[in-house]
Design a protein around this motif. Sequence first.
Motif, PDB file in Angstrom:
ATOM      1  N   TYR A 131       0.812  -1.349  -0.156  1.00 46.69           N
ATOM      2  CA  TYR A 131      -0.004   0.106  -0.135  1.00 46.69           C
ATOM      3  C   TYR A 131       0.776   1.255  -0.018  1.00 46.69           C
ATOM      4  CZ  TYR A 131      -3.777   3.042   1.455  1.00 46.69           C
ATOM      5  OH  TYR A 131      -4.728   3.997   1.235  1.00 46.69           O
ATOM      6  N   VAL A 132       0.436   2.123  -0.868  1.00 50.40           N
ATOM      7  CA  VAL A 132       0.993   3.623  -0.921  1.00 50.40           C
ATOM      8  C   VAL A 132      -0.308   4.532  -1.225  1.00 50.40           C
ATOM      9  CG1 VAL A 132       2.424   5.257  -2.054  1.00 50.40           C
ATOM     10  CG2 VAL A 132       3.174   3.026  -1.760  1.00 50.40           C
ATOM     11  N   ALA A 165       7.637  -3.306  -6.519  1.00 56.70           N
ATOM     12  CA  ALA A 165       7.184  -2.348  -5.614  1.00 56.70           C
ATOM     13  C   ALA A 165       8.043  -1.838  -4.513  1.00 56.70           C
ATOM     14  CB  ALA A 165       6.029  -3.184  -4.941  1.00 56.70           C
ATOM     15  N   ILE A 166       8.712  -2.461  -3.828  1.00 57.38           N
ATOM     16  CA  ILE A 166       9.623  -2.006  -2.697  1.00 57.38           C
ATOM     17  C   ILE A 166      10.686  -0.953  -3.306  1.00 57.38           C
ATOM     18  CG2 ILE A 166      11.490  -2.823  -1.086  1.00 57.38           C
ATOM     19  CD1 ILE A 166       8.369  -3.393  -0.608  1.00 57.38           C
ATOM     20  N   THR A 167      11.449  -1.330  -4.385  1.00 60.63           N
ATOM     21  CA  THR A 167      12.346  -0.598  -5.013  1.00 60.63           C
ATOM     22  C   THR A 167      11.765   0.749  -5.928  1.00 60.63           C
ATOM     23  OG1 THR A 167      12.605  -2.001  -6.998  1.00 60.63           O
ATOM     24  CG2 THR A 167      14.147  -2.302  -5.020  1.00 60.63           C
ATOM     25  N   HIS A 168      10.389   0.832  -5.999  1.00 57.79           N
ATOM     26  CA  HIS A 168       9.839   1.923  -6.814  1.00 57.79           C
ATOM     27  C   HIS A 168       9.930   3.159  -5.998  1.00 57.79           C
ATOM     28  CE1 HIS A 168       6.949   4.366  -8.756  1.00 57.79           C
ATOM     29  NE2 HIS A 168       6.969   3.334  -9.890  1.00 57.79           N
ATOM     30  N   PRO A 169      10.039   4.273  -6.499  1.00 59.23           N
ATOM     31  CA  PRO A 169      10.452   5.491  -6.041  1.00 59.23           C
ATOM     32  C   PRO A 169       9.102   6.056  -4.963  1.00 59.23           C
ATOM     33  CG  PRO A 169      10.156   5.861  -8.294  1.00 59.23           C
ATOM     34  CD  PRO A 169      10.475   4.642  -7.949  1.00 59.23           C
ATOM     35  N   ALA A 170       7.909   5.596  -5.444  1.00 60.52           N
ATOM     36  CA  ALA A 170       6.804   5.941  -4.605  1.00 60.52           C
ATOM     37  C   ALA A 170       6.723   5.378  -3.112  1.00 60.52           C
ATOM     38  CB  ALA A 170       5.525   5.662  -5.449  1.00 60.52           C
ATOM     39  N   MET A 171       7.265   4.022  -3.198  1.00 59.74           N
ATOM     40  CA  MET A 171       7.202   3.371  -1.982  1.00 59.74           C
ATOM     41  C   MET A 171       8.592   4.020  -1.256  1.00 59.74           C
ATOM     42  SD  MET A 171       6.153   1.016   0.047  1.00 59.74           S
ATOM     43  CE  MET A 171       5.099  -0.272  -0.993  1.00 59.74           C
ATOM     44  N   LEU A 172       9.522   4.076  -1.618  1.00 57.00           N
ATOM     45  CA  LEU A 172      10.723   4.729  -1.080  1.00 57.00           C
ATOM     46  C   LEU A 172      10.568   5.992  -0.498  1.00 57.00           C
ATOM     47  CD1 LEU A 172      13.480   3.818  -4.068  1.00 57.00           C
ATOM     48  CD2 LEU A 172      12.833   2.480  -1.798  1.00 57.00           C
ATOM     49  N   LEU A 173       9.769   6.753  -1.257  1.00 58.68           N
ATOM     50  CA  LEU A 173       9.371   8.126  -0.826  1.00 58.68           C
ATOM     51  C   LEU A 173       8.253   7.965   0.631  1.00 58.68           C
ATOM     52  CD1 LEU A 173       9.152  10.074  -3.905  1.00 58.68           C
ATOM     53  CD2 LEU A 173      10.765  10.583  -2.109  1.00 58.68           C
ATOM     54  N   ASP A 176       9.790   6.534   3.832  1.00 53.66           N
ATOM     55  CA  ASP A 176      11.140   7.114   4.145  1.00 53.66           C
ATOM     56  C   ASP A 176      12.399   6.462   3.766  1.00 53.66           C
ATOM     57  OD1 ASP A 176       9.553   9.185   5.515  1.00 53.66           O
ATOM     58  OD2 ASP A 176       9.202   7.803   7.010  1.00 53.66           O
ATOM     59  N   ASN A 177      12.338   5.724   2.868  1.00 48.20           N
ATOM     60  CA  ASN A 177      13.701   5.143   2.287  1.00 48.20           C
ATOM     61  C   ASN A 177      14.588   5.918   1.416  1.00 48.20           C
ATOM     62  OD1 ASN A 177      14.910   2.288   2.947  1.00 48.20           O
ATOM     63  ND2 ASN A 177      15.578   2.761   0.916  1.00 48.20           N
ATOM     64  N   ALA A 178      13.936   6.855   0.488  1.00 43.11           N
ATOM     65  CA  ALA A 178      14.570   7.461  -0.403  1.00 43.11           C
ATOM     66  C   ALA A 178      15.738   8.215  -0.070  1.00 43.11           C
ATOM     67  CB  ALA A 178      13.500   8.525  -1.086  1.00 43.11           C
ATOM     68  N   THR A 179      15.643   8.755   1.338  1.00 42.51           N
ATOM     69  CA  THR A 179      17.017   9.466   1.608  1.00 42.51           C
ATOM     70  C   THR A 179      17.759   8.727   2.915  1.00 42.51           C
ATOM     71  OG1 THR A 179      15.519  10.839   3.270  1.00 42.51           O
ATOM     72  CG2 THR A 179      16.192  11.560   0.979  1.00 42.51           C
ATOM     73  N   SER A 180      17.439   7.389   3.167  1.00 42.16           N
ATOM     74  CA  SER A 180      17.985   6.721   4.073  1.00 42.16           C
ATOM     75  C   SER A 180      19.469   6.419   4.102  1.00 42.16           C
ATOM     76  CB  SER A 180      17.258   5.099   4.091  1.00 42.16           C
ATOM     77  OG  SER A 180      17.666   4.427   5.123  1.00 42.16           O
ATOM     78  N   THR A 181      20.155   6.717   5.130  1.00 41.88           N
ATOM     79  CA  THR A 181      21.798   6.764   4.476  1.00 41.88           C
ATOM     80  C   THR A 181      22.507   5.541   5.490  1.00 41.88           C
ATOM     81  OG1 THR A 181      22.238   8.135   6.198  1.00 41.88           O
ATOM     82  CG2 THR A 181      21.669   8.954   4.351  1.00 41.88           C
ATOM     83  N   ALA A 182      23.811   5.455   5.054  1.00 41.40           N
ATOM     84  CA  ALA A 182      24.506   4.342   5.973  1.00 41.40           C
ATOM     85  C   ALA A 182      24.800   4.741   7.205  1.00 41.40           C
ATOM     86  CB  ALA A 182      25.922   4.162   5.034  1.00 41.40           C
ATOM     87  N   ALA A 183      24.762   6.152   7.509  1.00 39.16           N
ATOM     88  CA  ALA A 183      25.156   6.393   8.833  1.00 39.16           C
ATOM     89  C   ALA A 183      23.776   6.559   9.758  1.00 39.16           C
ATOM     90  CB  ALA A 183      25.636   7.844   8.837  1.00 39.16           C
ATOM     91  N   LYS A 184      22.839   6.933   8.859  1.00 37.03           N
ATOM     92  CA  LYS A 184      21.420   6.813   9.609  1.00 37.03           C
ATOM     93  C   LYS A 184      20.310   6.224   8.946  1.00 37.03           C
ATOM     94  CE  LYS A 184      22.234  11.127  12.306  1.00 37.03           C
ATOM     95  NZ  LYS A 184      21.591  12.556  12.485  1.00 37.03           N
ATOM     96  N   PRO A 185      20.196   4.822   8.829  1.00 35.57           N
ATOM     97  CA  PRO A 185      19.347   3.822   8.121  1.00 35.57           C
ATOM     98  C   PRO A 185      17.859   4.295   8.772  1.00 35.57           C
ATOM     99  CG  PRO A 185      21.243   2.647   9.003  1.00 35.57           C
ATOM    100  CD  PRO A 185      21.247   3.770   9.471  1.00 35.57           C
ATOM    101  N   ASN A 186      16.858   4.397   7.939  1.00 33.29           N
ATOM    102  CA  ASN A 186      15.682   4.644   8.399  1.00 33.29           C
ATOM    103  C   ASN A 186      14.933   3.466   8.274  1.00 33.29           C
ATOM    104  OD1 ASN A 186      12.660   5.248   8.045  1.00 33.29           O
ATOM    105  ND2 ASN A 186      13.475   7.362   8.153  1.00 33.29           N
ATOM    106  N   GLU A 187      14.234   2.988   9.514  1.00 33.17           N
ATOM    107  CA  GLU A 187      13.670   1.451   9.457  1.00 33.17           C
ATOM    108  C   GLU A 187      12.309   1.496   9.081  1.00 33.17           C
ATOM    109  OE1 GLU A 187      14.387   0.320  13.679  1.00 33.17           O
ATOM    110  OE2 GLU A 187      16.416   0.630  13.531  1.00 33.17           O
ATOM    111  N   ASN A 188      11.847   2.610   8.526  1.00 34.94           N
ATOM    112  CA  ASN A 188      10.285   2.427   8.295  1.00 34.94           C
ATOM    113  C   ASN A 188       9.999   1.280   7.372  1.00 34.94           C
ATOM    114  OD1 ASN A 188       7.574   3.166   8.601  1.00 34.94           O
ATOM    115  ND2 ASN A 188       7.722   5.100   7.505  1.00 34.94           N
ATOM    116  N   LEU A 189      10.691   1.663   5.996  1.00 33.93           N
ATOM    117  CA  LEU A 189      10.240   0.521   4.931  1.00 33.93           C
ATOM    118  C   LEU A 189      10.872  -0.856   5.256  1.00 33.93           C
ATOM    119  CD1 LEU A 189       9.374  -0.113   2.087  1.00 33.93           C
ATOM    120  CD2 LEU A 189      11.512   0.545   1.246  1.00 33.93           C
ATOM    121  N   GLY A 190      11.913  -0.946   6.042  1.00 32.06           N
ATOM    122  CA  GLY A 190      12.550  -2.164   6.400  1.00 32.06           C
ATOM    123  C   GLY A 190      11.557  -3.048   7.308  1.00 32.06           C
ATOM    124  N   ARG A 191      10.870  -2.198   8.295  1.00 36.25           N
ATOM    125  CA  ARG A 191      10.043  -2.799   9.138  1.00 36.25           C
ATOM    126  C   ARG A 191       8.580  -3.195   8.511  1.00 36.25           C
ATOM    127  NH1 ARG A 191       9.341  -2.894  14.586  1.00 36.25           N
ATOM    128  NH2 ARG A 191      11.280  -1.299  14.649  1.00 36.25           N
TER     129      ARG A 191
END
Length: 492
Positions: A131-132, A165-173, A176-191
């Motif tokens: 879902y998006v 779906a998971i790698t699509h920019p709509a889902m990434l945005l 909150d994965n579109a700007t997830s970084t190595a230093a600060k991984p955002n856990e939202n999509l991963g969860r």
Amino acid sequence: MAEPAAATSYKPRTYAAVKVLPPAQRHLVSRFSYGVTPTLATQVRQRRGAAKWFTWQLKGAAITDATHRTTKAWWPDLARSPESLWKRSSDGVRGGWEVMADYQRWVITRRRQSKQQVLETMTQFWENHLYVPTNGEQWFVHRVSYGETIRKHALGRFDNLLYSAITHPAMLLYLDNATSTAAKPNENLGRELLELHTVGRGRFTESDVKDSARILTGWYVDMWKTWKPSYRPDMHATGRVKVKGFSHANSRADGREVTRLYLRYLARHPDTARRIATKLVTKFVGDAPAPALVDKLAKVYLKNNTAIAPVLQTLIASKQFKAAAGKKVRDPIEDVVATYRALGVKVARPTTSNSAANAVLWQTQSVGATPFGWPRPDGTPIDNASWSSTSRVIASLSMHYSMSGGWWPKERATFRTARAWVPKSGMRFDELVDHLSRSLLHRPSTARLLQACCEATGLRPSDRITHDHGLVKWEMPRLLTCVLDSPDFFRR
């Protein structure tokens, strides 16, 4: 009109000019379409039965039908690039919410008009599972493309659908994965990938979530500027990862292959198989999924490399599905679409905001839901209880009455005349009720329906209905509404 006598017999008569499918076939076609119509029934007969029709429908987009392409052109913004959409929104030309309203309208139009009914039904299922929503300041620029991606894979393999779906920019945005970084991984999509999209709640640990988020770092979208998606190795968190039974060294900066392997693992996990099987049974069979059927579908899913078609074929052949007729409630959107289809309303390309193709979105909202308007990432509910409240039923009754009278929306919409619903002048009222039951409900009338129609109109079963009868002149909306308000129409 005369009051019906207290001792009136409500034994229904038959007026079989409209042929109906046998109950078992009607059940299958109804569950996997947005309403059985005489035209759809003819299509089923041409395919020599519902089972063969269903197999043919699994061809999806290969079935010749121009609805998808031609109706998309009704709303020009749906074809614009993400950068163009964002610029127009920023400049105040047209907001993202307006573009998303057009997308919702297009989806409703496809469901109403398409010959590819199983494809549209399964697109709804997967667009709800992965879902998006359409209410978002950022991801709206990619939301049309996301829907098209889901539709492309809706009858294919889940592993391909999941990766796309998971790698699509709509889902990434959205998550909150579109700007997830190595230093600060955002856990939202991963969860949510674990909890909602694959193995399910309680089937993973917090450590799994952290490594899931690390695997997905690097998938980037250039927010607020070009909105172009790309992969950024400099943002990918390297180092060994372990999620459930998946383990990888993850030593390369380019983690796209790790993502592919990880999503492939999740798509093929037995927990994912059971979760998808459970949701399919809940949507298409009943709200209390039989464990035996869930197990059977999960095994078919895994045996067939996550292919969806064999799972659906097994589902419709099951004894549980065959025994489930009349046990699923239409949600508000399905109700509105089915009403248009039952009444045979013809809708033309919109020219103003009041045109029916646009106003239909306000109709679904008035009944209780809009496509992709659910505010949480778990998707719109698919159980009966969520759509069986008193307020929802009253809203549906009001919508049925307005549509039966052709009162709203009527701009750029063509409704059948009252006289057109009476196949011959001088027929008995009980015959007319049977004719309408066959036309609107695709089933013969019953004593209960006949009694309800008599009480709603004040007529007796034996009354003669001519084309100049008061019923035809003034009260046909009341009669049509009575048929549409029956429990049989509320069920899929």
